[in-house]
Design an enzyme around this catalytic site. Structure first.
Site, PDB file in Angstrom:
ATOM      1  N   LEU A  38      -5.157   5.482  11.978  1.00 15.90           N
ATOM      2  CA  LEU A  38      -5.609   6.117  13.217  1.00 15.90           C
ATOM      3  C   LEU A  38      -5.106   7.557  13.258  1.00 15.90           C
ATOM      4  O   LEU A  38      -3.899   7.803  13.249  1.00 15.90           O
ATOM      5  CB  LEU A  38      -5.082   5.355  14.433  1.00 15.90           C
ATOM      6  CG  LEU A  38      -5.413   3.856  14.470  1.00 15.90           C
ATOM      7  CD1 LEU A  38      -4.863   3.234  15.747  1.00 15.90           C
ATOM      8  CD2 LEU A  38      -6.907   3.631  14.361  1.00 15.90           C
ATOM      9  N   ALA A  51      -7.160  10.186  15.137  1.00 15.83           N
ATOM     10  CA  ALA A  51      -8.162  10.928  15.908  1.00 15.83           C
ATOM     11  C   ALA A  51      -7.590  11.616  17.141  1.00 15.83           C
ATOM     12  O   ALA A  51      -8.240  12.447  17.753  1.00 15.83           O
ATOM     13  CB  ALA A  51      -9.295   9.987  16.319  1.00 15.83           C
ATOM     14  N   ARG A 107       1.267  15.915  23.460  1.00 14.42           N
ATOM     15  CA  ARG A 107       2.694  16.144  23.720  1.00 14.42           C
ATOM     16  C   ARG A 107       3.338  17.095  22.704  1.00 14.42           C
ATOM     17  O   ARG A 107       4.446  17.572  22.910  1.00 14.42           O
ATOM     18  CB  ARG A 107       3.434  14.787  23.750  1.00 14.42           C
ATOM     19  CG  ARG A 107       3.080  13.952  24.958  1.00 14.42           C
ATOM     20  CD  ARG A 107       3.436  12.475  24.792  1.00 14.42           C
ATOM     21  NE  ARG A 107       2.422  11.744  24.029  1.00 14.42           N
ATOM     22  CZ  ARG A 107       2.452  10.425  23.794  1.00 14.42           C
ATOM     23  NH1 ARG A 107       3.451   9.703  24.250  1.00 14.42           N
ATOM     24  NH2 ARG A 107       1.492   9.846  23.088  1.00 14.42           N
ATOM     25  N   LYS A 156      -1.688  17.013  15.641  1.00 10.76           N
ATOM     26  CA  LYS A 156      -0.374  16.372  15.448  1.00 10.76           C
ATOM     27  C   LYS A 156      -0.187  15.800  14.051  1.00 10.76           C
ATOM     28  O   LYS A 156       0.856  16.029  13.425  1.00 10.76           O
ATOM     29  CB  LYS A 156      -0.172  15.267  16.484  1.00 10.76           C
ATOM     30  CG  LYS A 156       1.090  14.463  16.217  1.00 10.76           C
ATOM     31  CD  LYS A 156       1.464  13.541  17.353  1.00 10.76           C
ATOM     32  CE  LYS A 156       0.536  12.368  17.452  1.00 10.76           C
ATOM     33  NZ  LYS A 156       0.983  11.444  18.517  1.00 10.76           N
ATOM     34  N   GLY A 197       4.876   1.124  23.583  1.00  5.86           N
ATOM     35  CA  GLY A 197       4.377  -0.118  24.154  1.00  5.86           C
ATOM     36  C   GLY A 197       5.445  -1.194  23.984  1.00  5.86           C
ATOM     37  O   GLY A 197       6.050  -1.309  22.920  1.00  5.86           O
ATOM     38  N   GLU A 236       1.728  -0.967  27.735  1.00  3.08           N
ATOM     39  CA  GLU A 236       2.039   0.445  27.467  1.00  3.08           C
ATOM     40  C   GLU A 236       3.090   0.943  28.451  1.00  3.08           C
ATOM     41  O   GLU A 236       3.124   0.498  29.607  1.00  3.08           O
ATOM     42  CB  GLU A 236       0.772   1.293  27.578  1.00  3.08           C
ATOM     43  CG  GLU A 236      -0.194   1.078  26.440  1.00  3.08           C
ATOM     44  CD  GLU A 236       0.468   1.260  25.091  1.00  3.08           C
ATOM     45  OE1 GLU A 236       0.913   2.383  24.789  1.00  3.08           O
ATOM     46  OE2 GLU A 236       0.578   0.278  24.335  1.00  3.08           O
ATOM     47  N   ASN A 249       5.528  11.800  18.679  1.00  4.94           N
ATOM     48  CA  ASN A 249       4.648  12.259  19.758  1.00  4.94           C
ATOM     49  C   ASN A 249       4.981  13.672  20.188  1.00  4.94           C
ATOM     50  O   ASN A 249       4.143  14.373  20.737  1.00  4.94           O
ATOM     51  CB  ASN A 249       4.752  11.332  20.964  1.00  4.94           C
ATOM     52  CG  ASN A 249       4.176   9.960  20.651  1.00  4.94           C
ATOM     53  OD1 ASN A 249       3.168   9.846  19.962  1.00  4.94           O
ATOM     54  ND2 ASN A 249       4.834   8.924  21.121  1.00  4.94           N
TER      55      ASN A 249
HETATM   56  C1  UD1 Z   1       0.691   3.734  20.590  1.00  2.00           C
HETATM   57  C2  UD1 Z   1       0.581   2.308  21.089  1.00  2.00           C
HETATM   58  C3  UD1 Z   1       1.948   1.853  21.564  1.00  2.00           C
HETATM   59  C4  UD1 Z   1       2.960   1.968  20.453  1.00  2.00           C
HETATM   60  C5  UD1 Z   1       2.975   3.374  19.872  1.00  2.00           C
HETATM   61  C6  UD1 Z   1       3.825   3.388  18.616  1.00  2.00           C
HETATM   62  C7  UD1 Z   1      -1.694   2.054  21.997  1.00  2.00           C
HETATM   63  C8  UD1 Z   1      -2.500   1.957  23.239  1.00  2.00           C
HETATM   64  N1  UD1 Z   1      -0.385   2.235  22.163  1.00  2.00           N
HETATM   65  O1  UD1 Z   1       1.065   4.528  21.703  1.00  2.00           O
HETATM   66  O2  UD1 Z   1       1.881   0.509  22.020  1.00  2.00           O
HETATM   67  O3  UD1 Z   1       4.251   1.606  20.906  1.00  2.00           O
HETATM   68  O4  UD1 Z   1       1.650   3.810  19.521  1.00  2.00           O
HETATM   69  O5  UD1 Z   1       3.997   4.657  18.068  1.00  2.00           O
HETATM   70  O6  UD1 Z   1      -2.238   1.937  20.924  1.00  2.00           O
HETATM   71  N2  UD1 Z   1      -5.564   7.739  18.104  1.00  2.00           N
HETATM   72  C9  UD1 Z   1      -6.875   7.669  17.700  1.00  2.00           C
HETATM   73  N3  UD1 Z   1      -7.852   7.718  18.650  1.00  2.00           N
HETATM   74  C10 UD1 Z   1      -7.577   7.828  19.971  1.00  2.00           C
HETATM   75  C11 UD1 Z   1      -6.236   7.878  20.382  1.00  2.00           C
HETATM   76  C12 UD1 Z   1      -5.242   7.812  19.425  1.00  2.00           C
HETATM   77  O7  UD1 Z   1      -7.159   7.584  16.519  1.00  2.00           O
HETATM   78  O8  UD1 Z   1      -8.519   7.868  20.772  1.00  2.00           O
HETATM   79  C13 UD1 Z   1      -4.504   7.727  17.077  1.00  2.00           C
HETATM   80  C14 UD1 Z   1      -3.556   8.903  17.219  1.00  2.00           C
HETATM   81  O9  UD1 Z   1      -4.000   9.998  16.423  1.00  2.00           O
HETATM   82  C15 UD1 Z   1      -2.239   8.333  16.711  1.00  2.00           C
HETATM   83  C16 UD1 Z   1      -2.348   6.840  17.027  1.00  2.00           C
HETATM   84  O10 UD1 Z   1      -3.713   6.582  17.264  1.00  2.00           O
HETATM   85  O11 UD1 Z   1      -2.107   8.501  15.325  1.00  2.00           O
HETATM   86  C17 UD1 Z   1      -1.529   6.449  18.252  1.00  2.00           C
HETATM   87  O12 UD1 Z   1      -1.977   7.215  19.375  1.00  2.00           O
HETATM   88  P1  UD1 Z   1      -0.966   7.781  20.456  1.00  2.00           P
HETATM   89  O13 UD1 Z   1      -1.759   8.458  21.504  1.00  2.00           O
HETATM   90  O14 UD1 Z   1       0.115   8.529  19.809  1.00  2.00           O
HETATM   91  O15 UD1 Z   1      -0.401   6.412  21.050  1.00  2.00           O
HETATM   92  P2  UD1 Z   1       1.026   6.149  21.690  1.00  2.00           P
HETATM   93  O16 UD1 Z   1       1.023   6.586  23.103  1.00  2.00           O
HETATM   94  O17 UD1 Z   1       2.101   6.652  20.818  1.00  2.00           O
HETATM   95 CA    CA Z   2       2.178   7.862  19.014  1.00  2.04          CA
END
Ligand code: UD1
Ligand code: CA
Length: 485
Positions: free
Chosen positions: A10, A12, A17, A24, A144, A159, A232
C-alpha cells in the site's frame, strides 16, 4: 516461486503528517526510499505476484521505484482508504488466484523477510482467514488497536481516531501488515463502509467481518516490537532510520568491520564493506560505496558512491563518485568531487578540492590546491597552492601533467595546457603554454627591490621606524663587515 502467495504493497496515501512535498513513501532511510525497503523485503518471499497501489504523486512514486521486473502497478481511484487500496489490488490479481494475500504498508519499512515468512506460516498453521502482525508498544498512539474477546481471541481492530478511552489504553497494535485468504477479501471488501472518523474505507474492518461470519482471525506478534514501527511523521522517520542503521552497523561488525562509534556511524543499506575495514566516529558511507580491506575511513568523513581501495586512509573529508586506489591517502579536509580517480599510493592532501580528474599511481597533491578537469600521470608531485584554471567563462578545458613532473608552489595552470613528462615549473608560475618534457618553466619576472621606499613614502609609520632601525643596525655592522672583506 510460491504460486499460492500474492503480495500487495500500500503506497497510495499522501502522508499528510509528513508535511512534505515529497510523497511519504519516497522519504529515504538507509539510502533507499521507505517503499524501496518494503519492496526489497517482498522480493525475498518469491510470491507469484507483487502489486503496489499508488495514487498520490503516482508518477513520481512509480519512477522512483524504477525498473522492477514483475511488479504490477495498481492505480487507486478517488475513494480513500486502505480498504479501497486492497480492494483494487485484489481486483487486479491474476484470474482465479485462490492463495493468500500478504498486505504490506509502504510506510512500515523495518520488517524483514524472515518475520513475514513466519507470519504467513502462522496464518496457515492456524487455518485462519486473516492473520494480523501485531506488536505491543509502550506508546501505541496513532496505531490501530487489537481488541480481543474475553476468551482472548481477536475480535476487531479499532483505529486510534475511532477508539474510546478504554480502547486507547490497549497497547497491542496492528502493524499494518496482514495475511488474508484471497476469498475472504473478495467476500468482505465490497461491504466496507466509510462511516468512521476519517471517512475512509478501512481494510482493518475486514477483521471484524470475518469474525462476524464465524471464521478464524489470528494475530502473530512481531519478533521485535520495534520493527513494527510505522512512519507517519518525521519523528518516526528519524527513529526508523536510527533502528535501520543500528541493524546495518551490527551486520558489518559481524562481518569483520571495526566500527568505533556505532551511534555516529551511518551506513546505507546499499554499501559494501570488506573485513578489517575501520570506520572512525562521525562517518557516513552512502550510496553504492564499496570499501576494500584494511582501509581506514574517518573520523568526520562522508563518502557517497565511492570506491575505496585496500589500505586507503581517508580522514576528515567529503567525497562523491570518486575512486581511491590501494594505499592512497586523502585529507584531512579534502573535498573530492565527482569523477576523481586517485591511483595506488596517491595522495589528495589537506584543503585540496578535486573534480573530474585522474591522478595517477604514486602522484601527490598534498596541500591547498584545486585540481579540476586534469589528468596527472604517475609519481608527479604538485606543489602547494596549485590551481587548474579550467574555466574560461564559456568552456571547461583540461590540464595534462605527465609522469614524474614536479611543479613549484603556487602555480596556475591555464587550461588547455600540457606539462610533459619529467618537466618542472618554478614557484609562482602561471603556466599558459605547453611545457616540453624535461623543461623547466619559469614565468615570473625577476624580483626588483626599490630600496628605501617605505622610509621615503611612509615616513612616521611604525613600518618606517622599523626599517630605519634595521638600516642603522645594518650600516653599523656593514661598515665593519666591509672592512673584513
Ligand atoms: C494504518 C492502519 C492501522 C495500523 C497502522 C500501522 C488502517 C485503516 N489503519 O493506519 O490500524 O496500526 O497503519 O502502521 O489501515 N494507503 C493507501 N491508500 C489510501 C490510504 C493509505 O494505499 O487510501 C497506504 C499509505 O500510503 C500507507 C498505508 O496505506 O502506506 C497506511 O496508511 P496510513 O494512512 O499511514 O494509515 P495509518 O493511519 O498509519
Ligand atoms: Ca501509517
Amino acid at each position: 516461486m510460491h504460486d499460492d502467495l500474492a503480495i500487495v504493497i500500500l503506497a497510495a496515501g499522501q502522508g499528510t503528517r509528513m508535511k512534505s512535498k515529497l510523497p511519504k513513501v519516497l522519504h529515504p532511510i538507509g539510502g533507499r526510499p521507505l517503499v524501496g525497503h518494503v519492496l526489497h523485503t517482498a522480493d525475498v518471499l518469491e510470491a507469484a505476484v507483487i502489486e503496489i497501489v499508488v495514487r498520490h504523486d503516482r508518477d513520481r512514486v512509480v519512477e522512483a521505484i524504477g525498473d522492477h521486473p514483475g511488479l504490477v502497478v495498481v492505480d487507486q481511484d478517488a475513494v480513500p482508504g486502505t480498504g479501497r487500496a486492497v480492494q483494487l489490488a485484489v481486483d487486479a490479481l491474476p484470474d482465479g488466484f485462490a492463495g493468500d494475500v500478504l498486505v504490506l504498508s509502504g510506510d512500515v519499512p523495518l520488517l524483514e523477510a524472515d518475520a513475514l515468512a513466519a507470519l504467513v506460516a502462522a496464518h496457515r498453521d492456524a487455518e485462519a482467514e486473516a492473520t494480523i502482525l501485531s506488536a505491543v508498544l509502550d506508546d501505541a498512539t496513532g496505531y490501530g488497536r487489537i481488541i480481543r474477546d474475553a476468551d482472548g481471541t481477536v475480535h476487531r481492530i479499532v483505529e486510534h481516531k475511532d477508539a474510546s478511552d478504554d480502547e486507547r489504553a490497549v497497547s497491542e497494535i496492528n502493524a499494518g501488515v496482514y495475511v488474508f485468504r484471497a476469498a475472504a477479501l473478495r467476500e468482505h471488501l465490497p461491504n466496507l463502509s466509510a462511516e468512521n472518523a476519517q471517512g475512509e474505507l478501512y481494510v482493518t474492518d475486514v477483521i471484524r467481518m470475518i469474525r462476524d461470519a464465524g471464521r478464524i482471525v489470528a494475530a502473530s506478534a512481531a519478533p521485535d516490537a520495534r520493527v513494527a514501527l510505522g512512519v507517519n511523521d518525521r519523528v518516526q522517520l528519524a527513529e526508523a532510520g536510527r533502528i535501520l542503521n543500528e541493524r546495518i552497523v551490527r551486520r558489518w561488525q559481524r562481518e569483520g568491520v571495526t566500527v568505533q562509534d556505532p551511534a555516529t556511524t551511518w551506513i546505507d543499506d546499499t554499501v559494501t564493506l570488506a573485513p578489517d575495514v575501520t570506520l572512525l566516529p562521525n562517518t557516513h558511507i552512502r550510496g553504492a560505496t564499496s570499501v576494500a580491506e584494511d582501509a581506514v575511513i574517518g573520523p568526520d568523513t562522508t563518502l557517497v558512491d565511492c570506491e575505496v581501495g585496500r589500505g586507503a586512509v581517508i580522514k576528515r573529508s567529503d567525497a562523491t563518485l570518486a575512486d581511491f586506489g590501494a594505499e592512497s591517502t586523502v585529507g584531512p579536509f579534502a573535498y573530492v568531487r565527482a569523477g576523481t580517480t586517485l591511483g595506488d599510493g596517491g595522495k589528495i592532501g589537506t584543503f585540496v578540492e578535486s573534480k573530474n580528474s585522474q591522478i595517477g599511481d604514486g602522484s601527490k597533491v598534498p596541500h591547498l590546491s584545486y585540481i579540476g578537469d586534469a589528468t596527472i600521470g604517475e609519481r608527479a608531485n604538485i606543489g602547494g597552492g596549485a590551481i587548474t584554471a579550467n574555466y574560461d567563462d564559456v568552456n571547461k578545458h583540461r590540464t595534462e601533467i605527465g609522469d614524474e613532473v614536479h611543479t613549484g608552489t603556487h602555480n596556475d595552470f591555464v587550461a588547455p595546457v600540457r606539462i610533459g613528462d619529467g618537466a618542472k615549473t618554478g614557484a609562482g608560475a602561471v603556466v599558459r603554454k605547453d611545457v616540453p618534457p624535461g623543461a623547466l618553466a619559469l614565468t615570473v619576472a625577476p624580483q626588483r627591490n626599490v630600496e628605501g621606499w617605505v622610509e621615503k613614502n611612509r615616513a612616521g609609520t611604525r613600518a618606517a621606524e622599523a626599517a630605519a632601525r634595521a638600516r642603522r643596525t645594518e650600516e653599523a655592522a656593514g661598515g665593519s663587515e666591509a672592512e673584513a672583506h
